[in-house]
Write a protein that holds these residues in place. Structure first.
Motif, PDB file in Angstrom:
ATOM      1  N   UNK A  84       0.750  -1.254  -0.035  1.00 54.52           N
ATOM      2  CA  UNK A  84       0.081  -0.203  -0.036  1.00 54.52           C
ATOM      3  C   UNK A  84       1.006   1.293   0.052  1.00 54.52           C
ATOM      4  N   UNK A  85       2.034   1.102  -0.655  1.00 52.77           N
ATOM      5  CA  UNK A  85       2.901   2.458  -0.876  1.00 52.77           C
ATOM      6  C   UNK A  85       2.307   3.223  -1.553  1.00 52.77           C
TER       7      UNK A  85
ATOM      8  N   UNK B 227     -10.729   8.406  -5.116  1.00 50.49           N
ATOM      9  CA  UNK B 227      -9.615   7.750  -4.042  1.00 50.49           C
ATOM     10  C   UNK B 227      -9.647   8.445  -2.319  1.00 50.49           C
ATOM     11  N   UNK B 228      -9.987   9.738  -2.233  1.00 49.66           N
ATOM     12  CA  UNK B 228      -9.612  10.466  -1.090  1.00 49.66           C
ATOM     13  C   UNK B 228      -8.284  10.952  -0.982  1.00 49.66           C
TER      14      UNK B 228
ATOM     15  N   UNK C  83     -12.006   7.761 -15.396  1.00 50.53           N
ATOM     16  CA  UNK C  83     -11.404   7.814 -13.955  1.00 50.53           C
ATOM     17  C   UNK C  83     -11.257   6.445 -13.343  1.00 50.53           C
ATOM     18  N   UNK C  84     -12.600   6.017 -13.117  1.00 46.53           N
ATOM     19  CA  UNK C  84     -12.729   4.351 -12.641  1.00 46.53           C
ATOM     20  C   UNK C  84     -12.118   3.398 -13.450  1.00 46.53           C
TER      21      UNK C  84
ATOM     22  N   UNK D 186      -7.622  -0.375 -13.350  1.00 46.33           N
ATOM     23  CA  UNK D 186      -6.073  -0.885 -14.056  1.00 46.33           C
ATOM     24  C   UNK D 186      -5.081  -0.789 -13.058  1.00 46.33           C
ATOM     25  N   UNK D 187      -5.000   0.462 -12.569  1.00 40.10           N
ATOM     26  CA  UNK D 187      -3.595   0.632 -11.554  1.00 40.10           C
ATOM     27  C   UNK D 187      -3.677  -0.331 -10.537  1.00 40.10           C
ATOM     28  N   UNK D 188      -4.899  -0.539 -10.028  1.00 38.98           N
ATOM     29  CA  UNK D 188      -4.977  -1.522  -8.620  1.00 38.98           C
ATOM     30  C   UNK D 188      -4.448  -3.017  -9.347  1.00 38.98           C
ATOM     31  N   UNK D 189      -4.810  -3.322 -10.427  1.00 43.48           N
ATOM     32  CA  UNK D 189      -4.874  -4.684 -11.171  1.00 43.48           C
ATOM     33  C   UNK D 189      -3.102  -4.838 -11.240  1.00 43.48           C
ATOM     34  N   UNK D 190      -2.564  -3.844 -11.738  1.00 41.70           N
ATOM     35  CA  UNK D 190      -1.312  -4.011 -11.896  1.00 41.70           C
ATOM     36  C   UNK D 190      -0.601  -3.803 -10.908  1.00 41.70           C
ATOM     37  N   UNK D 191      -0.882  -3.009  -9.765  1.00 41.67           N
ATOM     38  CA  UNK D 191       0.008  -3.085  -8.430  1.00 41.67           C
ATOM     39  C   UNK D 191      -0.047  -4.385  -7.796  1.00 41.67           C
TER      40      UNK D 191
END
Length: 254
Positions: free
Chosen positions: A30-31, A56-57, A210-211, A216-221
């Motif tokens: 969670x960096x 995202x907050x 945006x969603x 996609x960012x979450x999946x790659x991370x």
């Protein structure tokens, strides 16, 4: 197991309670994350940044919000219009300081482990590969994840957006629109991996784009974290006992 324990990768207790140990802690799943959003004035980059921040907050760092009052005061002290964005004085003395302030604020948030959304034109910066490389290295230094976004908008829609916001700093652009457009490369591509977002009239809503980006960012991370941790876990598994033909003691999933 004794060898792994010597390396600090296994903590030996009773045989039934050995545990995996990764010195320094597991990779930070969670960096901090950085979404850097560029685009020409009136393209909708700030609005897209706000959409991301609301979903995202995360904190949002907008160039105008963080620097405009100081910039306008400095220009007035120099005997220029506070809305000057075209003169050599602005371009050589003021603009570099604005971006230095913005990147310093970005770095400070990274040092605190905070994810941020950064919005500014970045037209000069994103065409400079050395600048892009330094940005990527800074984010990596703090175990962060960087995503660059370029917001595209066709000329007619951009003109509509600029007229609608009614900012004094846009007077020169609107009064010299044809000349201003001649100086823009509407097919511009940053010198760093990026995602393009279309904010032209008739394009998909920014909220949807945006969603999709965040998904996609979450999946790659998640994938990157898995392939970082898996080799360490694999080292703690019992190797097959080849001398007795006991090949069933390995629990590797291949």
């Amino acid at each position: 197991m004794a060898m792994l324990a010597d390396e600090g990768l296994v903590i030996n207790r009773a045989r039934s309670s050995r545990i995996v140990h990764i010195p320094g802690g597991a990779p930070n799943k969670s960096g901090p994350r950085v979404i850097l959003i560029g685009g020409y004035p009136g393209s909708g980059k700030t609005e897209f940044g706000r959409v991301i921040a609301r979903q995202t907050g995360w904190a949002i760092l907008d160039k105008d919000t963080t620097t405009r009052p100081v910039v306008e005061a400095a220009l007035e002290r120099m005997g220029r219009s506070p809305h000057d964005r075209e003169s050599e004085t602005y371009l050589s003395a003021i603009r570099p300081a604005k971006y230095e302030t913005l990147t310093a604020t970005l770095t400070e948030n990274l040092q605190c482990g905070l994810s941020v959304v950064v919005t500014a034109p970045f037209t000069k910066e994103l065409r400079d590969k050395a600048w892009c490389d330094r940005l990527a290295a800074t984010v990596a230094e703090y175990s962060g994840t960087l995503q660059v976004v370029w917001v595209y908008c066709d000329a007619d829609t951009m003109h509509t957006y600029i007229c609608r916001r009614g900012a004094a700093r846009d007077d020169y652009k609107l009064g010299n629109w044809a000349k201003y457009l001649d100086g823009l490369d509407l097919m511009f591509e940053p010198k760093i991996p990026y995602v393009s977002v279309d904010n032209s009239a008739g394009a998909r809503p920014l909220q949807e784009q945006a969603k999709e980006l965040l998904s996609k960012m979450a999946e790659l991370r998640e994938r990157a974290w898995f392939f970082t941790v898996r080799p360490l876990l694999a080292r703690t598994r019992q190797p097959p006992n080849l001398s007795t033909g006991n090949l069933g003691s390995s629990t590797s999933n291949g």
